[in-house]
Design an enzyme around this catalytic site. Sequence first.
Site, PDB file in Angstrom:
ATOM      1  N   GLU A  81      17.845 -34.478 -24.406  1.00  0.00           N
ATOM      2  CA  GLU A  81      17.867 -34.135 -22.983  1.00  0.00           C
ATOM      3  C   GLU A  81      16.465 -33.741 -22.515  1.00  0.00           C
ATOM      4  O   GLU A  81      16.041 -34.114 -21.418  1.00  0.00           O
ATOM      5  CB  GLU A  81      18.868 -33.007 -22.728  1.00  0.00           C
ATOM      6  CG  GLU A  81      19.157 -32.764 -21.280  1.00  0.00           C
ATOM      7  CD  GLU A  81      19.793 -33.952 -20.585  1.00  0.00           C
ATOM      8  OE1 GLU A  81      19.202 -34.413 -19.580  1.00  0.00           O
ATOM      9  OE2 GLU A  81      20.855 -34.410 -21.012  1.00  0.00           O
ATOM     10  N   GLU A  88      11.705 -38.990 -17.336  1.00  0.00           N
ATOM     11  CA  GLU A  88      11.931 -39.026 -15.889  1.00  0.00           C
ATOM     12  C   GLU A  88      10.706 -38.540 -15.126  1.00  0.00           C
ATOM     13  O   GLU A  88      10.332 -39.108 -14.100  1.00  0.00           O
ATOM     14  CB  GLU A  88      13.158 -38.197 -15.523  1.00  0.00           C
ATOM     15  CG  GLU A  88      14.463 -38.847 -15.939  1.00  0.00           C
ATOM     16  CD  GLU A  88      15.678 -37.987 -15.659  1.00  0.00           C
ATOM     17  OE1 GLU A  88      15.515 -36.810 -15.253  1.00  0.00           O
ATOM     18  OE2 GLU A  88      16.794 -38.489 -15.844  1.00  0.00           O
TER      19      GLU A  88
END
Length: 169
Positions: A81, A88
């Site tokens: 994550e 991102e």
Amino acid sequence: MSSWACPAPFPTPPMKSELRRFLRGFRYAASGIWAALRAERNLRFHLCAAVYVLLFSRFYSFGRLEYALLVLCIGGVMSLELANSAVERAVDRPDAEHWAAAGLAKDMAAGAVLVFSIAAAAVGIALFWQPAVLAGIPGWLAGHPLALALLAASLPCAVCFVLQPKKKG
């Protein structure tokens, strides 16, 4: 005569500046984890899920191997994550030429989290699917009202923690 020398029996201690630089790396990593916890809802969800998994694991007679699997699964999901969040950020707002590649990179990083999360869920089912233990948990909670109250109070807190708005910085 040989061109190599025997190493000294004790290594020389690192220089203070090297040690500071090494320790600074831990500070940067902690800063990154903190920033992700502040900004990433999914990481907060995984953290809450990990806490509840570890709490409920106490109802089972898990040994070192089972706890090692739990820790590896929790650490793997949370690490992926964090990596997904980094990807991102790195490919956010690409120029027109790299738009499709940036989108694919983000999708692939999210896919990595999903694949590992499914694997971790499978491990969780394998470890926790013990109907006799599961059936005994509500009775134990009924016999321990303080534990039940703490669990009940923790759930809205966890929901608020997970769903809090993104914070910049």
